[in-house]
Every structure is written in C-alpha cells, then in structure tokens.
Write a protein that holds these residues in place. Structure first.
Motif, PDB file in Angstrom:
ATOM      1  N   ALA A  39       0.824  -1.205   0.000  1.00 56.70           N
ATOM      2  CA  ALA A  39       0.000   0.000   0.000  1.00 56.70           C
ATOM      3  C   ALA A  39       0.863   1.263   0.000  1.00 56.70           C
ATOM      4  N   ASP A  40       2.036   1.190   0.620  1.00 58.46           N
ATOM      5  CA  ASP A  40       2.938   2.345   0.631  1.00 58.46           C
ATOM      6  C   ASP A  40       3.395   2.717  -0.780  1.00 58.46           C
ATOM      7  N   LEU A  41       3.253   1.805  -1.721  1.00 61.70           N
ATOM      8  CA  LEU A  41       3.703   2.029  -3.093  1.00 61.70           C
ATOM      9  C   LEU A  41       2.577   2.506  -4.004  1.00 61.70           C
ATOM     10  N   ALA A  42       1.451   2.890  -3.416  1.00 64.10           N
ATOM     11  CA  ALA A  42       0.277   3.308  -4.192  1.00 64.10           C
ATOM     12  C   ALA A  42      -0.083   4.756  -3.919  1.00 64.10           C
ATOM     13  N   VAL A  43      -0.945   5.290  -4.786  1.00 63.72           N
ATOM     14  CA  VAL A  43      -1.560   6.596  -4.617  1.00 63.72           C
ATOM     15  C   VAL A  43      -3.043   6.347  -4.414  1.00 63.72           C
ATOM     16  N   PHE A  44      -3.601   6.877  -3.335  1.00 64.19           N
ATOM     17  CA  PHE A  44      -5.017   6.678  -3.035  1.00 64.19           C
ATOM     18  C   PHE A  44      -5.769   7.977  -3.206  1.00 64.19           C
ATOM     19  N   PRO A  45      -7.023   7.927  -3.709  1.00 65.82           N
ATOM     20  CA  PRO A  45      -7.753   6.703  -4.007  1.00 65.82           C
ATOM     21  C   PRO A  45      -7.144   5.995  -5.227  1.00 65.82           C
ATOM     22  N   LEU A  46      -7.150   4.683  -5.152  1.00 61.35           N
ATOM     23  CA  LEU A  46      -6.608   3.819  -6.193  1.00 61.35           C
ATOM     24  C   LEU A  46      -7.747   3.431  -7.132  1.00 61.35           C
ATOM     25  N   ASN A  47      -7.524   3.599  -8.430  1.00 65.58           N
ATOM     26  CA  ASN A  47      -8.528   3.194  -9.417  1.00 65.58           C
ATOM     27  C   ASN A  47      -8.347   1.730  -9.766  1.00 65.58           C
ATOM     28  N   GLN A  61     -13.052   2.837  -6.952  1.00 64.03           N
ATOM     29  CA  GLN A  61     -11.935   3.514  -6.311  1.00 64.03           C
ATOM     30  C   GLN A  61     -11.859   3.011  -4.882  1.00 64.03           C
ATOM     31  N   TRP A  62     -10.647   2.644  -4.477  1.00 63.54           N
ATOM     32  CA  TRP A  62     -10.430   2.153  -3.125  1.00 63.54           C
ATOM     33  C   TRP A  62      -9.583   3.145  -2.360  1.00 63.54           C
ATOM     34  N   ASP A  63      -9.906   3.299  -1.076  1.00 64.37           N
ATOM     35  CA  ASP A  63      -9.007   4.020  -0.200  1.00 64.37           C
ATOM     36  C   ASP A  63      -7.975   3.018   0.332  1.00 64.37           C
ATOM     37  N   ARG A  64      -7.034   3.510   1.090  1.00 63.43           N
ATOM     38  CA  ARG A  64      -5.957   2.637   1.576  1.00 63.43           C
ATOM     39  C   ARG A  64      -6.503   1.466   2.393  1.00 63.43           C
ATOM     40  N   ARG A 127       9.507   9.525  -6.989  1.00 62.11           N
ATOM     41  CA  ARG A 127       9.311   8.082  -6.788  1.00 62.11           C
ATOM     42  C   ARG A 127       8.071   7.622  -7.548  1.00 62.11           C
ATOM     43  N   TRP A 128       8.154   6.408  -8.086  1.00 63.57           N
ATOM     44  CA  TRP A 128       7.007   5.818  -8.762  1.00 63.57           C
ATOM     45  C   TRP A 128       5.993   5.319  -7.732  1.00 63.57           C
ATOM     46  N   ALA A 129       4.728   5.385  -8.115  1.00 62.26           N
ATOM     47  CA  ALA A 129       3.643   4.847  -7.302  1.00 62.26           C
ATOM     48  C   ALA A 129       2.538   4.410  -8.259  1.00 62.26           C
ATOM     49  N   PHE A 130       1.840   3.325  -7.914  1.00 60.94           N
ATOM     50  CA  PHE A 130       0.772   2.913  -8.813  1.00 60.94           C
ATOM     51  C   PHE A 130      -0.528   3.584  -8.416  1.00 60.94           C
ATOM     52  N   GLN A 131      -1.294   3.951  -9.460  1.00 59.42           N
ATOM     53  CA  GLN A 131      -2.516   4.702  -9.246  1.00 59.42           C
ATOM     54  C   GLN A 131      -3.725   3.979  -9.827  1.00 59.42           C
ATOM     55  N   THR A 132      -3.509   3.107 -10.801  1.00 58.61           N
ATOM     56  CA  THR A 132      -4.600   2.354 -11.414  1.00 58.61           C
ATOM     57  C   THR A 132      -4.138   0.925 -11.656  1.00 58.61           C
ATOM     58  N   MET A 133      -5.005  -0.008 -11.297  1.00 55.64           N
ATOM     59  CA  MET A 133      -4.772  -1.431 -11.574  1.00 55.64           C
ATOM     60  C   MET A 133      -5.880  -1.892 -12.520  1.00 55.64           C
TER      61      MET A 133
END
Length: 143
Positions: A39-47, A61-64, A127-133
């Motif tokens: 989760a530390d490697l993501a941007v929330f809200p996550l799509n 969309q998910w929160d952490r 730093r890279w972070a994932f925002q959409t899966m």
C-alpha cells in the motif's frame, strides 16, 4: 487553443530501470505478504478496472484501508510461499506517467497461475507509485 505536448516520449534507460526497480520492490513485498508495504507504493484513491463473472466491465476507487483489507484477504494466511515471474512491458506516456503491461506467473503452494494485467504508475516526489490497476476477474469484488 490548447498546446498539446509532442506524442511519443522516448524513455531513458533510467526511466526503465526505475520502473523495474519499483516492480521488484512491490513483488518482494507481495511475496512477503507485506500488504502495508504494498500500500505504501500506491496513490489513493486507487482506481481499479476489471470485469465480472457476467463479462461486464466494472470499476471502483479504493481508499488505503479497503486496499489493505482486500489484499490481506486475497494474499492468504502466509502458510504458502508465493513467487512471481513476470515479463513487463512499460509504455511511457511521459517522464512521470507509464502504463505497464505484465504477463506473470504466480506460484503459490506449488500451483502456478497465469496473470495478465496493466498498471498505471505516476512519479511523485521523484518516486514511482501505482494509481490504477486493470486486471480481469476482480469485478464481482468491486460492486
């Protein structure tokens, strides 16, 4: 008139190395079942983009907390080793945005499963972070 940027960003060797290092960190956290580190490697809200068992598109969309709760359930109790072997194809839209297509084999408890998915990563504060899966088969969990 809006001035659009030139298309066809030419990613550097460092761009590619940074994305592959991000995935190595994420995969290592997943193998340890360290969902908080994931989760530390993501941007929330996550799509999330997927399809459901009726072959209908689904998104959410998910929160952490929702991400942590869902991934903790999905990752299991930790009694089985998990390994990932992946071939990743990054498509850079700019120096700060990349769509990464992944063909992966996840092996858990001696059973291999083929996965195909895409992630949108953005660079924030260097730093890279994932925002959409985006991955098929999650849709029934997104409603």
């Amino acid at each position: 008139m809006i001035q659009l940027p030139d298309a066809g960003y030419a990613a550097t060797t460092d761009d590619h190395a940074g994305v592959h290092a991000w995935f190595a960190e994420y995969d290592a956290a997943a193998a340890r079942r360290d969902v908080e580190a994931m989760a530390d490697l993501a941007v929330f809200p996550l799509n999330l983009v997927s399809d459901d068992s009726a072959s209908e598109g689904a998104s959410a969309q998910w929160d952490r907390q929702q991400y942590v709760d869902t991934m903790t359930h999905v990752m299991g109790d930790g009694t089985e080793d998990i390994t990932f072997e992946s071939v990743r194809t990054p498509v850079f839209l700019s120096a700060a945005m990349v769509i990464v297509f992944s063909d992966s084999t996840m092996t858990a408890g001696g059973t291999a499963r083929q996965l195909r998915y895409a992630d949108v990563l953005i660079k924030r504060n260097g730093r890279w972070a994932f925002q959409t899966m985006a991955q098929g088969g999650w849709g029934d969990n997104l409603r």
